[in-house]
Structures are given as C-alpha cells and as structure tokens.
Write a protein that holds these residues in place. Structure first.
Motif, PDB file in Angstrom:
ATOM      1  N   GLU A   1      25.089  30.740  35.680  1.00 58.13           N
ATOM      2  CA  GLU A   1      24.822  32.024  35.013  1.00 58.13           C
ATOM      3  C   GLU A   1      24.366  33.044  36.051  1.00 58.13           C
ATOM      4  O   GLU A   1      24.789  34.200  36.025  1.00 58.13           O
TER       5      GLU A   1
ATOM      6  N   TYR B   1      25.243  33.133  39.063  1.00 59.03           N
ATOM      7  CA  TYR B   1      26.451  33.529  39.810  1.00 59.03           C
ATOM      8  C   TYR B   1      27.299  34.511  39.004  1.00 59.03           C
ATOM      9  O   TYR B   1      28.346  34.949  39.465  1.00 59.03           O
TER      10      TYR B   1
ATOM     11  N   ARG C   1      27.222  34.005  24.078  1.00 55.71           N
ATOM     12  CA  ARG C   1      25.777  34.202  23.916  1.00 55.71           C
ATOM     13  C   ARG C   1      25.308  33.940  22.491  1.00 55.71           C
ATOM     14  O   ARG C   1      26.052  34.154  21.527  1.00 55.71           O
TER      15      ARG C   1
ATOM     16  N   GLY D   1      20.609  36.458  22.927  1.00 54.28           N
ATOM     17  CA  GLY D   1      21.057  36.765  24.283  1.00 54.28           C
ATOM     18  C   GLY D   1      21.068  35.586  25.238  1.00 54.28           C
ATOM     19  O   GLY D   1      21.311  35.750  26.430  1.00 54.28           O
TER      20      GLY D   1
ATOM     21  N   GLN E   1      32.469  33.787  44.081  1.00 54.33           N
ATOM     22  CA  GLN E   1      31.340  33.613  45.005  1.00 54.33           C
ATOM     23  C   GLN E   1      31.835  33.245  46.405  1.00 54.33           C
ATOM     24  O   GLN E   1      31.252  33.654  47.402  1.00 54.33           O
TER      25      GLN E   1
ATOM     26  N   LYS F   1      32.910  36.376  48.011  1.00 52.76           N
ATOM     27  CA  LYS F   1      31.707  37.095  48.439  1.00 52.76           C
ATOM     28  C   LYS F   1      31.168  36.525  49.756  1.00 52.76           C
ATOM     29  O   LYS F   1      30.772  37.260  50.651  1.00 52.76           O
TER      30      LYS F   1
ATOM     31  N   PHE G   1      30.033  38.825  41.206  1.00 50.35           N
ATOM     32  CA  PHE G   1      28.817  39.284  40.546  1.00 50.35           C
ATOM     33  C   PHE G   1      27.770  39.723  41.574  1.00 50.35           C
ATOM     34  O   PHE G   1      27.494  39.014  42.540  1.00 50.35           O
ATOM     35  N   ILE G   2      27.215  40.918  41.339  1.00 50.95           N
ATOM     36  CA  ILE G   2      26.182  41.422  42.247  1.00 50.95           C
ATOM     37  C   ILE G   2      24.974  41.858  41.429  1.00 50.95           C
ATOM     38  O   ILE G   2      25.068  42.725  40.546  1.00 50.95           O
TER      39      ILE G   2
ATOM     40  N   ARG H   1      19.740  35.171  32.690  1.00 50.28           N
ATOM     41  CA  ARG H   1      19.553  36.582  32.362  1.00 50.28           C
ATOM     42  C   ARG H   1      20.053  36.780  30.937  1.00 50.28           C
ATOM     43  O   ARG H   1      21.074  36.205  30.554  1.00 50.28           O
ATOM     44  N   LEU H   2      19.373  37.596  30.175  1.00 46.38           N
ATOM     45  CA  LEU H   2      19.778  37.780  28.784  1.00 46.38           C
ATOM     46  C   LEU H   2      20.930  38.775  28.686  1.00 46.38           C
ATOM     47  O   LEU H   2      21.040  39.705  29.487  1.00 46.38           O
ATOM     48  N   GLN H   3      21.779  38.534  27.700  1.00 41.58           N
ATOM     49  CA  GLN H   3      22.893  39.435  27.443  1.00 41.58           C
ATOM     50  C   GLN H   3      23.251  39.276  25.964  1.00 41.58           C
ATOM     51  O   GLN H   3      23.428  38.145  25.504  1.00 41.58           O
ATOM     52  N   SER H   4      23.323  40.375  25.242  1.00 42.90           N
ATOM     53  CA  SER H   4      23.605  40.252  23.806  1.00 42.90           C
ATOM     54  C   SER H   4      25.080  39.912  23.596  1.00 42.90           C
ATOM     55  O   SER H   4      25.911  40.184  24.466  1.00 42.90           O
TER      56      SER H   4
ATOM     57  N   ARG I   1      28.261  41.093  25.891  1.00 41.53           N
ATOM     58  CA  ARG I   1      29.221  40.103  26.402  1.00 41.53           C
ATOM     59  C   ARG I   1      30.636  40.446  25.953  1.00 41.53           C
ATOM     60  O   ARG I   1      31.604  40.298  26.706  1.00 41.53           O
TER      61      ARG I   1
ATOM     62  N   PHE J   1      33.544  43.249  36.072  1.00 37.88           N
ATOM     63  CA  PHE J   1      32.168  43.349  36.569  1.00 37.88           C
ATOM     64  C   PHE J   1      31.535  44.697  36.244  1.00 37.88           C
ATOM     65  O   PHE J   1      30.339  44.781  35.966  1.00 37.88           O
TER      66      PHE J   1
ATOM     67  N   ASP K   1      30.018  44.471  32.912  1.00 34.22           N
ATOM     68  CA  ASP K   1      29.086  43.351  32.668  1.00 34.22           C
ATOM     69  C   ASP K   1      27.667  43.907  32.784  1.00 34.22           C
ATOM     70  O   ASP K   1      27.251  44.354  33.863  1.00 34.22           O
TER      71      ASP K   1
ATOM     72  N   ARG L   1      24.943  42.719  33.190  1.00 36.74           N
ATOM     73  CA  ARG L   1      24.036  42.084  34.158  1.00 36.74           C
ATOM     74  C   ARG L   1      24.310  42.521  35.594  1.00 36.74           C
ATOM     75  O   ARG L   1      23.494  42.285  36.486  1.00 36.74           O
TER      76      ARG L   1
END
Lengths: 597, 236
Positions: free
Chosen positions: A98, A100, A106, A110, A150, A153, B118-119, B131-134, B138, B178, B181, B183
């Motif tokens: 997650e 990453y 969800r 959340g 990743q 990256k 993802f950054i 990390r929360l995400q509704s 999403r 991304f 997203d 997050r």
C-alpha cells in the motif's frame, strides 16, 4: 561472440517474486533482473482474488489463525516455521505494498478492503473470515504493476527477453547464469555472486490449465540439470473453477462473494462434501468434489463440467438459507451492480470467451491445472538446499511459485501465492544481497557456455523424425489422464513409462527455423524439454507416494498416512530416471489432525 | 469452418522484403486468433514469430493488427470477426523486429518519462498501517489502473504514427492513474511533463485509442481529464 556481464546479484524472472527481490537486493548491491518476458507480462498479473493477511479491517482476525488455516490447507505437509514466518510477515507486506501505492479496493472507512476466501477461517467460530486484501479481481495485476513502477523509480537494471538456459557453478558455488538474448540469438554470461531463481510454475504440462504459455518450469529444469533436486513435485493444484475447455481462471472470490457450485440436478453439491464452509472449502477438496459429481453423471447434461452461479437471486437465496450476514450484522444480500464492481474482469472473460454474462447466466466450469506447490527447495531464507539435511548451495536462492519453501505443502490456500511471492521474494532479495556482500565473485569455468551451446545444438541436429507439437500434445494427454485430480498405481506407472518414451522421442526433434533473431521455435522447443523433465519427476514422485494428501489423491491409497508419509519428497533427475529421497516436515505448534471443512 | 489467414512476415537486414503468407485452414469459430496462429506454428510454419504469454487478455504480449484494428490476439474470437478472411499484421509506429514482433523499447521509454510510480514523501501513518482513501477517491482513478501496457492504444493513434516523439495515450493513461490518486503528491510535476507539444497537446481526440483498448479503458476521456487539469490547475 559471447558477451559477459558482472553483477553481485542476478535475479532470473521478472514477476512478483523477482521484482520484490530486485527492490530489496538493489538497495545494497549491484543487481540485475534477467527475464524471458518483459516484466509486466509475467504471470503474477493473472492473479485475481487477493492477498491474504490478517489485517482485521472488517472483523477480528489474527495471523496465527492464518497460519493454522495454511497448515491445515497444506494437509500438514507445509513447514510450520516457514508458514508462521510468512503469515506474520504478510501483514507488514500488505502495508508495504500500500505504501508503494498499490490501489487496493477500500472499506467505507478508507481501509484496505478484505473478503472471504477458500479455507480462511475464524479459528474459533470456524466460519469464513474476511482476510483476502483485494483490488477488485485484479490483485495480481496491481501487485505486478506496482512493483514494476517501483523498479522504474529505482532505475533497476533489466535484461528483458533474455532466456536463462543454464546455471554456472564452480566448486559447488554459484558463479552465474547463461542466457540467450531473444532479439539477437546471442549468448550472454551473467557472472554473479548470488543468483535468485524466480521463474514461476510449470502448469503447461497439462491440457486444461490456467497457466500462461510461459509457465514451463524453466528455473527448476535448469537446476535439476546441474544435479540439484526439486521438492514435492507430486503436489500440483487443480483449481476447481476454470472456464470449461479453456482453463481460464474464475477466481475463488466469486464464491467468496456468495457464488455457488451447482450440478445437473440443480443441487448445491458442496453441502455434501464440506458441510461447514461448503463452496469455500480448500481447492483440492472442491476440485475432487466436481470430479466425483461428473464421474457419477451429475455434470451438466452429463458432460464434464458443472455450473458456477453468481446470479444475485441465486446467491441471495443461499445466503438466506445459510444465515450469512454482513460485518454489521445485517443479512448478506448482493446486487447486480455489486457483482459487476467486485468481479469486473471475470464478467469480461465470460462475455469474451463464452458469450455469457455471469449476472444473468451461470458459468460452465471444470478443474484447471493452476499452481505448483513443489519446486526448487529452499529454506526460510530463500536459500536453495541440495539434500535431505538442508545443506545450502552457496549463492543460490529461489522464490515464488518456482520455489518450494514449503509454505503450501500438499495444497495451497487461495491468496497465499501472492503472500508467498511478496514475503519470500523480499526475503530472498535481502539474504542474497547479504551473501553477495561478504563473498567473492567465483571464477568462471573455462567452458561456462558449453552446456548452453550443447542444448541448442541438440535441438538443431536431432534426426527430425519427431515433431515437437505432437510430443507436447501427448505429454499433456498423459499428464491429464494419469497424473490429474485422482491418481492410481496403474495409471502412474504407465505415465512414468510413457514419459520416458516421450523424452527419448524428444531427442529426435529438430527445429526448422535457423534464424538467430526471435527464434521462438528454438525457445518453445527448449521449454518443452523442460516440461518433459519435470513431468517425469512429477509422475515418479506421485507413483511413489502411497497415500492421499492435499492435491495428491490416490484412489488406491485414499487416506492420509502421517506415520509413513508426513515427509517431503526430494527428486533428482538421473539420465532417463528419477532418484527420490525424503526429508521431514517441520512442526512447531500444529499437530496433525483430520482435515474437514 | 474454413478460413483464409494472411500473416505479415518480415525479417529485417537480410535483403528480405516484407510480405504476406497465406494459409487456408480449418478452425473452430470459437478459436481465438491466437489459437489460429498457434495452429499455423504447429502444423505449417514453426518460424512464425510473435509474442504471447497469458492467452486471456491480462499480460499484454500479443497486441497486433487484426483485420486492420488493434487488439490482443487472445481476446478476439474468429466468429466475432464476421468474416472468413483474417489478416494479421504488427502494430504500427514501432519498428518491426521480426514478423509480428515490434521493438517495444520506445514505448516503454515514453511510459517511464511521465514518472509512472507512486510518490509521497510525507511520513507514513503513525500506526504503520495503510494510508486512508475513501471508496470514492479510489474510484476516481480506477479506470486507468487497468492498463496492461500492451501498446494497442498508442500504436492505433495517428498522432503517434506521424511523430514517434509523441508520448502517446498509454503513457498519459499511466500518468492519469497517479495524478488522480488522492494519496500521491507529484501531480504537478507530471502535469508539467505532459503540458508539452509532445505531451497531451499532440492528442487530436480521434478516439482510436479508446476503441483499441482491450481493457475498455476510456483512454480519450483520461487524456481529456489531464488536459483539463493542466488548463484549470485543478484536479476534479
């Protein structure tokens, strides 16, 4: 002509396990991934339903319950130290994914969404528990994409479409691998202090399979030709719900969401075979149930398939009968829209290949060869072992489906393949890098690429009186008829003999394409040789195991026999024969019990 | 049923010229085009070269032009083509390496150019958990998470055919994944990369990409989202 590269760690295979290993190994040492496919083409991407971890986001759960379920699912053949390690690490592994950026589905508050899956239970109530962390029905796709992202990256070094054909050893230590570059046909030597095989499974030896064309057991085949053993090859999982005739997987999540298996008489037959958790019993149990229903004439229209039904009215009527509730205690009822949201890819497969929409018509399914529990034997560090005492091969590691730790024993639980590849891919990456840091590069033998040339030469100079396609077809027929869901002494004995003949006939195959660039005939014929070697080992290991355990079901020895057979098989290929030895199962806290669902 | 299959053949650098081989074959109407190609290799010509792996539309190996339209060979059934004549060619705009195999490196270079990862350098939640995400957050980028990088979209795009410098629909789709997203924290950098002649502005809204996508991603819509975000400076 031969090009030479030097790395500390070389990882063979760019699927989930390989990329995970790469992310960790490359933090400390010079690392390369050598893969016959572009990494995003790997079969991890086909995994659908989820990754098991006791996050407890929707109801109480504990990693110890996950461990017990895995031990029980393995029919007490899994090594319990490794299983405990995996299930405890699974929780952090899912959070790592997650972090990453993996786009999990969800919950309302959340958190990562979780759903029930076969064999995963609340150990106190024995009812199914919501443990499978998922991203719709594309969890494997999301894991593969996220790990690849990743790697982009981190600027990981990739050699894509390089086919590893040999492992180089020097004085019992790893010295590197030899690979064929598909684009040019050139041979490359990758010198390395440590090598990790993350090459996936070998389900292409059966007729009906969910596996990719690429699943030809290359890693295991390379290692056995260097005199190393493979473990527990008689245990291969047949997933109960493959699309009829095509074998394409219909995820267990369909049953997790309430789907039921129905025979020709309209009966929900799993009530007979697994009265407590019914359609969510372990895969081996459900596959055998389908096989028996068909055998007794209750396949649909007398044919060899049954229906998997996820139509909302059917799901809801059985949910009502079972008294199934949602986490908040309200009765479980599902709508057409919810089904479409939770299994979109399954709907797509059914519409594409069957012209059937699963919310309006049931899906025809049959067991499909799905997952190798066996493979290259490793210890809990991912280090490859070479004998029954667990002696490691210095510098050699394996992870993922191609490896056998063993965390799946005789039968893998759904979602645990993704757990395995994330946890042990990371573990192998860390341990291989640590080994490489304190080791010197082994000298290359003078003839490092000789065996690779010899293998290629053999395929180019056979007499030509045999055709690879025919041998492949016969191998799949033998494996499907005689080394499938149910096995007998007679069938296995004749399978061993037939496979020996096929291996001999294979020497008379000659490839016709002499072009160096993208010679897919050369590649695919070599892959067939790998399958033949592993098929022989599978049949022989199955012949000798005179009991029924997990995916290995013998009609003539139909009970588990812990006294004589609670042990792992190690198998060595010797010319056209197989040598076997056995090593004990590691038991920590779960004593063997009868396995009922 | 009997079909007439025409397959593009080419082996560069040997003085060879591209040509088509034709096969008259008996196949099942429910066969995938990939099955038909496998049958050619098994029965007639093992040297026919193409990529394939999963055979059910999730690995993205076998994007090709089938009767003039980009698709995955494993997701097209013979009966759905509505004709007995099938022509199979490599996807356009990337160099042919052999038969149906094209050089995918430029495609992946475009993908890499949009920071497709993802950054978020902020501290992780103090409990170490997710990390929360509704579900709504999403859902906003769900469509573009489906991309399998098969290149069917990019190589169906006339703008890409005209100029290989164009980053192409697939890269934009992956940036979108991304950018939207909740997050992620690098939307602005990605939008800046795409705010370029060779970025989103090369898109002429032809919709070929959307039609070509074997995952049914609304590619043109995703590109429009990104254009709008660049213009408005807002993510909606």
């Amino acid at each position: 002509m031969t090009k030479t590269h030097v790395f500390d760690v070389v990882i063979v295979g760019g699927g989930g396990a390989g990329l995970m290993a790469a992310l960790y190994a490359s933090q400390n040492v010079k690392t390369a991934v050598v893969s016959k496919l572009y990494p995003v083409r790997s079969h991890t991407g086909a995994a659908q339903g989820g990754i098991g971890a006791a996050l407890g986001n929707l109801e109480e759960d504990r990693w110890e319950w996950h461990a017990y379920d895995t031990v029980k699912g393995s029919d007490y053949l899994g090594d319990q130290d490794a299983i405990e390690f995996m299930c405890e690490q699974a929780v952090q592994a899912v959070y790592d994914l997650e972090h990453y950026g993996l786009p999990f589905s969800r919950t309302k508050d959340g958190r990562i969404a979780q759903r029930p899956f076969g064999g995963h239970t609340n150990n106190e109530t024995k009812k199914p528990v919501r443990r499978s962390c998922y991203a719709a029905d594309r969890t494997g796709h999301m894991i593969l994409q996220t790990l690849f992202q990743q790697c982009v990256k981190n600027e990981t070094t990739f050699f894509n479409e390089f086919h590893v054909m040999d492992l180089i050893m020097q004085d019992g230590k790893v010295a590197g691998v030899v690979a064929l570059e598909l684009a040019t046909g050139e041979i490359h030597i990758f010198r390395a202090k440590a090598v990790i095989f993350a090459t996936g499974g070998h389900g292409r030896m059966w007729e009906i399979t969910s596996n990719a064309y690429a699943y030809t057991g290359d890693g295991a085949a390379v290692v056995i030709r260097r005199g190393l053993p493979v473990e527990d090859m008689e245990f291969f999982q047949f997933h109960p719900t493959g699309i009829y005739k095509l074998g394409i997987l219909i995820t267990e999540a369909v049953r997790g969401e309430g789907g039921v298996l129905i025979n020709d008489k309209g009966e929900r037959f799993m009530e007979k075979y697994a009265p407590t958790i019914k359609d969510l019993a372990s895969r081996d149990v459900v596959s055998r149930a389908i096989y028996l229903e068909v055998k007794e004439g209750r396949g649909i229209n007398g044919s060899n398939f049954v229906y998997l039904d996820i139509r909302p009215d059917v799901v809801n009527s059985y949910a009502e009968k079972d008294g199934r509730t949602r986490p908040d205690g309200t009765p479980y009822r599902i709508t057409t829209k919810e089904i479409a949201d939770k299994i979109p890819d399954i709907s797509d497969f059914c519409q594409t290949y069957l012209g059937v929409d699963p919310v309006t018509a049931p899906m025809p399914v049959q067991p499909t060869a799905h997952y190798a529990m066996g493979g290259i034997p490793t210890n809990i560090d991912g280090a490859v072992i070479q004998d029954v005492n667990g002696t490691v091969v210095p510098g050699l590691y394996a992870a993922g489906e191609g490896a056998c730790v063993s965390v799946h024993g005789a039968n893998r639980l759904g979602t645990n393949s993704l757990v395995d590849l994330v946890v042990f891919g990371k573990q192998a990456g860390i341990k291989a890098a640590a080994y490489a840091k304190q080791s010197d590069l082994a000298e290359l033998p003078d003839d490092a690429e000789a065996f690779t040339h010899q293998q290629i030469q053999q395929l180019k100079t056979g007499s030509g009186k045999e055709k690879a396609a025919e041998i492949a077809q016969e191998m799949r027929a033998v494996m499907s008829d005689k080394v499938g869901v149910f096995r007998t002494e007679e069938g296995l004995r004749s399978a061993v003999e037939e496979l020996k003949v096929l291996r001999k006939r294979f020497l008379d195959v000659r490839i016709q394409d002499s072009t160096p660039q993208f010679n897919m005939e050369l590649l695919n014929t070599w892959e067939l040789g790998n399958l033949l070697d592993l098929a022989l080992i599978t049949a022989k290991s199955a012949l000798e195991r005179k009991e029924s355990r997990g995916a290995h079901a013998r009609e003539d020895f139909n009970k588990r026999d812990d006294k004589n057979w609670m042990k792992h098989t190690l198998a060595w290929l010797k010319e056209n024969d197989v040598e076997l030895a056995y090593k004990p199962v590691k038991v920590t806290r779960f004593e063997p019990q009868e396995r009922t669902y | 049923m009997e079909i007439k299959l025409k397959v593009f053949r080419y082996l560069p650098n040997n003085g060879n010229k591209p040509h088509y081989d034709t096969y008259i074959m008996q196949v099942n109407p429910t066969d995938r085009v990939l099955d038909v190609l496998e049958q050619v290799r098994a029965d007639s010509d093992p040297s026919l070269a193409y990529r394939r792996s999963c055979a059910h539309g999730v690995c993205g190996s076998d994007a090709m032009r089938i009767n003039g339209r980009n698709a995955l060979a494993c997701k097209v059934l013979v009966k759905d083509l509505g004709t007995n004549e099938i022509t199979v060619e490599p996807i356009l705009g990337l160099k042919v390496l052999r038969d149906l195999i094209v050089d995918m490196d430029p495609f992946f270079e475009h993908f890499k150019s949009v920071m497709p990862y993802f950054i978020n350098n902020e501290p992780l939640p103090s409990d170490g958990k997710e990390r929360l995400q509704s579900p709504e957050q999403r859902e906003r980028f769900d469509d573009t998470t489906k991309c399998i990088l098969c290149a069917a979209c990019t190589t169906s795009c006339p703008s890409f055919w005209a100029n290989e410098e164009y980053v192409g629909p697939a890269a934009i789709v992956n940036a979108h994944r991304f950018v939207y997203d909740s997050r992620d924290r690098a939307a602005a950098e990605r939008l800046q990369i795409l705010n370029d002649q060779m970025g989103v502005w090369r898109c002429r809204t032809v919709f070929n990409c959307t039609e070509a996508c074997p995952r049914d991603i609304q590619v043109t819509q995703a590109i429009a989202d990104v254009k709008k975000a660049i213009n408005s400076g807002k993510l909606e």
